[in-house]
Scaffold this active site. Structure first.
Site, PDB file in Angstrom:
ATOM      1  N   GLU A  13       0.884  -1.175   0.000  1.00 40.12           N
ATOM      2  CA  GLU A  13       0.000   0.000   0.000  1.00 40.12           C
ATOM      3  C   GLU A  13       0.912   1.213   0.000  1.00 40.12           C
ATOM      4  O   GLU A  13       1.651   1.436   0.956  1.00 40.12           O
ATOM      5  CB  GLU A  13      -0.923  -0.007   1.224  1.00 40.12           C
ATOM      6  CG  GLU A  13      -1.883  -1.184   1.258  1.00 40.12           C
ATOM      7  CD  GLU A  13      -2.827  -1.264   0.073  1.00 40.12           C
ATOM      8  OE1 GLU A  13      -3.106  -0.224  -0.554  1.00 40.12           O
ATOM      9  OE2 GLU A  13      -3.274  -2.383  -0.252  1.00 40.12           O
ATOM     10  N   GLU A  24       3.806  13.049  -4.986  1.00 38.48           N
ATOM     11  CA  GLU A  24       3.270  13.148  -3.623  1.00 38.48           C
ATOM     12  C   GLU A  24       4.129  14.118  -2.816  1.00 38.48           C
ATOM     13  O   GLU A  24       5.351  14.044  -2.844  1.00 38.48           O
ATOM     14  CB  GLU A  24       3.327  11.750  -2.988  1.00 38.48           C
ATOM     15  CG  GLU A  24       2.720  11.687  -1.609  1.00 38.48           C
ATOM     16  CD  GLU A  24       2.722  10.266  -1.040  1.00 38.48           C
ATOM     17  OE1 GLU A  24       3.762   9.588  -1.140  1.00 38.48           O
ATOM     18  OE2 GLU A  24       1.675   9.853  -0.502  1.00 38.48           O
TER      19      GLU A  24
HETATM   20  P1  NAP Z   1       8.907   4.382   4.109  1.00 29.71           P
HETATM   21  O1  NAP Z   1      10.111   5.217   4.257  1.00 29.71           O
HETATM   22  O2  NAP Z   1       8.767   3.560   2.879  1.00 29.71           O
HETATM   23  O3  NAP Z   1       8.877   3.454   5.424  1.00 29.71           O
HETATM   24  C1  NAP Z   1       7.809   2.573   5.678  1.00 29.71           C
HETATM   25  C2  NAP Z   1       8.309   1.415   6.505  1.00 29.71           C
HETATM   26  O4  NAP Z   1       9.220   0.642   5.737  1.00 29.71           O
HETATM   27  C3  NAP Z   1       9.076   1.810   7.770  1.00 29.71           C
HETATM   28  O5  NAP Z   1       8.809   0.876   8.779  1.00 29.71           O
HETATM   29  C4  NAP Z   1      10.521   1.703   7.320  1.00 29.71           C
HETATM   30  O6  NAP Z   1      11.413   1.507   8.391  1.00 29.71           O
HETATM   31  C5  NAP Z   1      10.455   0.481   6.431  1.00 29.71           C
HETATM   32  N1  NAP Z   1      11.527   0.366   5.446  1.00 29.71           N
HETATM   33  C6  NAP Z   1      12.370   1.332   4.985  1.00 29.71           C
HETATM   34  N2  NAP Z   1      13.216   0.796   4.072  1.00 29.71           N
HETATM   35  C7  NAP Z   1      12.896  -0.517   3.957  1.00 29.71           C
HETATM   36  C8  NAP Z   1      13.392  -1.591   3.163  1.00 29.71           C
HETATM   37  N3  NAP Z   1      14.389  -1.427   2.298  1.00 29.71           N
HETATM   38  N4  NAP Z   1      12.799  -2.797   3.278  1.00 29.71           N
HETATM   39  C9  NAP Z   1      11.777  -2.993   4.136  1.00 29.71           C
HETATM   40  N5  NAP Z   1      11.273  -2.009   4.922  1.00 29.71           N
HETATM   41  C10 NAP Z   1      11.813  -0.791   4.823  1.00 29.71           C
HETATM   42  O7  NAP Z   1       7.565   5.243   4.220  1.00 29.71           O
HETATM   43  P2  NAP Z   1       7.154   6.316   5.314  1.00 29.71           P
HETATM   44  O8  NAP Z   1       7.913   7.562   5.085  1.00 29.71           O
HETATM   45  O9  NAP Z   1       7.178   5.704   6.664  1.00 29.71           O
HETATM   46  O10 NAP Z   1       5.600   6.537   4.959  1.00 29.71           O
HETATM   47  C11 NAP Z   1       5.147   7.473   4.064  1.00 29.71           C
HETATM   48  C12 NAP Z   1       4.650   6.808   2.790  1.00 29.71           C
HETATM   49  O11 NAP Z   1       3.683   5.821   3.121  1.00 29.71           O
HETATM   50  C13 NAP Z   1       3.936   7.774   1.871  1.00 29.71           C
HETATM   51  O12 NAP Z   1       4.334   7.534   0.539  1.00 29.71           O
HETATM   52  C14 NAP Z   1       2.469   7.433   2.060  1.00 29.71           C
HETATM   53  O13 NAP Z   1       1.635   7.770   0.989  1.00 29.71           O
HETATM   54  C15 NAP Z   1       2.549   5.964   2.263  1.00 29.71           C
HETATM   55  N6  NAP Z   1       1.330   5.476   2.923  1.00 29.71           N
HETATM   56  C16 NAP Z   1       0.454   4.723   2.187  1.00 29.71           C
HETATM   57  C17 NAP Z   1      -0.723   4.266   2.762  1.00 29.71           C
HETATM   58  C18 NAP Z   1      -1.682   3.403   1.988  1.00 29.71           C
HETATM   59  O14 NAP Z   1      -2.505   2.730   2.612  1.00 29.71           O
HETATM   60  N7  NAP Z   1      -1.633   3.392   0.666  1.00 29.71           N
HETATM   61  C19 NAP Z   1      -1.022   4.591   4.090  1.00 29.71           C
HETATM   62  C20 NAP Z   1      -0.103   5.374   4.804  1.00 29.71           C
HETATM   63  C21 NAP Z   1       1.076   5.797   4.209  1.00 29.71           C
HETATM   64  P3  NAP Z   1      12.307   2.719   8.973  1.00 29.71           P
HETATM   65  O15 NAP Z   1      11.336   3.696   9.520  1.00 29.71           O
HETATM   66  O16 NAP Z   1      13.143   2.073  10.004  1.00 29.71           O
HETATM   67  O17 NAP Z   1      13.103   3.240   7.824  1.00 29.71           O
END
Ligand code: NAP
Length: 486
Positions: free
Chosen positions: A249, A384
């Site tokens: 997602e 975004e």
């Molecule tokens: P993110 O940087 O992708 O991180 C999400 C999660 O993934 C965190 O727990 C992060 O851990 C982990 N992660 C980072 N690198 C990884 C890797 N290589 N392999 C596996 N896991 C990894 O995203 P975010 O900044 O937290 O969230 C914002 C994004 O989420 C936005 O794009 C938003 O639109 C999206 N979002 C989508 C939905 C939906 O339902 N479509 C809902 C909410 C948010 P760390 O924090 O330790 O790096």
């Protein structure tokens, strides 16, 4: 300040290395929310081992037992809503009302899946042979990696973990590094509800240490991930290479289309709320207001007036409407994005800068920002922003509006404001979005219906509601024939 621990095999324990990491409030860098286990490969391995060992027994617990535990966890969490909502606000920065609202949502989700655990699972089919009993079963997958973002730090874990458990899977949960407190609180409710050891395991810490061992381990049968498109793209490769089931997602660039016949005050309220609540840090936040040219100047002016009047401040203060963005990097990035859009021809009509007067200088506050005349194919029109930034795109008619709305790589949510039923029905048919609203904001998801995006916003799967069973189970088809007569 207590140290918050990992939860592995039914025990709260520090990281094997003893390392910890600090978590500070985005509203005030002097506010230390907690010290958390900074896990690494060894902790991930222990958690995967515990989830693997717990699976054979958990999968054969009765649905009623699983439902009772989820109900109990819901009741426990409900008793802690005020405290956890406050911690959520300190940790993530959304307003207290939103923090309490999100915690309440997690309670609803636990209750929903307690009920769903007891719903029919599988189907009975007529067979070509009249004596054959032919039916399908939905079986759990096994140990599942749950990886969540910081922006809904208790609701998203709830809507992944509750169905995973309800349908008989075990879990290794890795929350975002920026919001481990809510993850601890959610797992505490499950543990206190009597969940057997190893069924849910929590590993906090940085993805740089934990993600690879967790997602590449062959014992992890499936990965459910919510987060950025960049990480989602990397996980597609990891999961495809070893044949793991994957649910993604991802991001959005959600449009709100305002037609000339719309009720202007109603549309204004919903566009501003959709764009600015939670400081615009919702995957379903309104990022583009696509407005009929005949209305565009008046609507933009009214939007600017409302956006300038929003109260930015301490999210724990009851009058605050807009809290901080998540961290310093996000604040700097947003200001740079707005400045680049302005250099490219968009007009900044509200905000555009940091807010750092008085105590707010200790946090990461960005003024709610409105840009006029955003070109649909510009970066501001395509990517975004994930902050309190809204762009207005004027269009000639509903057809151009839908074409502009669809001209991005995302397809999460979309809104239309009109009184014309025919145009509303055409919009519902033509818009490329997984969640569609008519006369309401782009944000918001009720737990009993499917949630997820089209195109680059997901992996074609849906979360929540009855859809969750699709991801968290697999189908077994059973033919039972009577033995030959003796
Ligand atoms: P993110 O940087 O992708 O991180 C999400 C999660 O993934 C965190 O727990 C992060 O851990 C982990 N992660 C980072 N690198 C990884 C890797 N290589 N392999 C596996 N896991 C990894 O995203 P975010 O900044 O937290 O969230 C914002 C994004 O989420 C936005 O794009 C938003 O639109 C999206 N979002 C989508 C939905 C939906 O339902 N479509 C809902 C909410 C948010 P760390 O924090 O330790 O790096």
């Amino acid at each position: 300040m207590d140290e918050l621990l990992n939860y592995i095999n039914g025990e709260w324990r520090p990281a094997a290395s003893g390392a910890t990491t600090e978590n500070r409030s985005p509203a005030d860098h002097d506010d230390l929310v907690g010290r958390f286990a900074a896990s690494d490969r060894e902790d991930a391995n222990a958690a995967i081992g515990a989830a693997t060992d717990a699976f054979p027994a958990w999968r054969f617990t009765s649905a009623l037992t699983r439902a009772n535990i989820l109900h109990k966890a819901a009741n426990i969490l409900e008793g802690r809503i005020q405290d956890i909502g406050r911690e959520l606000t300190r940790e993530e920065g959304k307003t207290l009302k939103e923090g309490i609202g999100e915690t309440t949502r997690a309670v609803q989700i636990l209750r929903y899946y307690a009920g769903e655990a007891q719903q029919p699972s599988g189907e009975h089919y007529p067979s070509m042979s009249p004596t054959t009993l032919l039916y399908t079963l939905r079986e759990p997958l096994g140990p599942i990696a749950v990886i969540t973002p910081w922006n809904f730090p208790i609701a998203i874990p709830a809507w992944k973990i509750a169905p995973a458990l309800a349908f008989g899977n075990t879990v290794v949960f890795k929350p975002a590094s920026l919001t481990p407190m809510c993850a601890v609180r959610f797992v505490e409710a499950l543990a206190d509800a009597g969940l057997p050891a190893g069924v849910v395991n929590l590993v906090t810490g940085s993805s740089s240490k934990v993600a690879e061992p967790l997602t590449n381990d062959p014992r992890i049968v499936a990965i459910t991930f919510t987060g950025s498109n960049e990480v989602g793209a990397a996980l597609r490769k990891t999961a495809a290479a070893r044949g793991a089931k994957l649910q993604l997602e991802l991001g959005g660039k959600n449009p709100a289309i305002v037609l000339a016949d719309a009720d202007v005050d109603h549309a204004l309220l919903h566009v501003v709320n959709g764009a600015m609540m939670s400081a615009g840090q919702k995957c379903t936040a309104t990022s583009r207001a696509i407005v009929d040219r005949r209305l565009a100047d008046e609507f933009t002016q009214k939007l600017a007036d409302r956006i300038k009047s929003l109260k930015v401040g301490d999210p724990l203060h009851p009058e605050t409407q807009i809290g901080p963005v998540i961290d310093e990097g996000a604040a700097k990035r947003l200001v740079a994005e707005v400045s680049a859009a302005a250099s490219g021809g968009a007009k900044v009509v509200a905000g555009g800068d940091r807010v750092s007067n008085g105590d707010l200088g200790r946090g990461h506050f960005v003024a709610p920002t409105l840009l006029a005349d955003v070109a649909p194919d510009s970066r501001m029109g395509q990517e975004e922003m994930f902050g309190p930034v809204l762009g207005v795109i004027p269009v000639d008619d509903v057809d151009e509006a839908i074409s502009v709305a669809n001209s991005v790589r995302f397809g999460l949510s979309a809104s239309l404001f009109t009184r014309d039923l025919g145009k509303a029905l055409s919009f519902v048919q033509a818009i490329q979005a997984g969640v569609v609203h008519v006369n309401s904001e782009t944000a918001g998801a009720e737990p009993q219906v499917p949630f997820g995006g089209m195109k680059g916003s997901s992996s074609f799967s849906r979360e929540q509601g009855k859809s969750a069973r699709e991801f968290f189970t697999q189908v077994k088809t059973v033919y039972i024939d009577p033995p030959p007569a003796q």
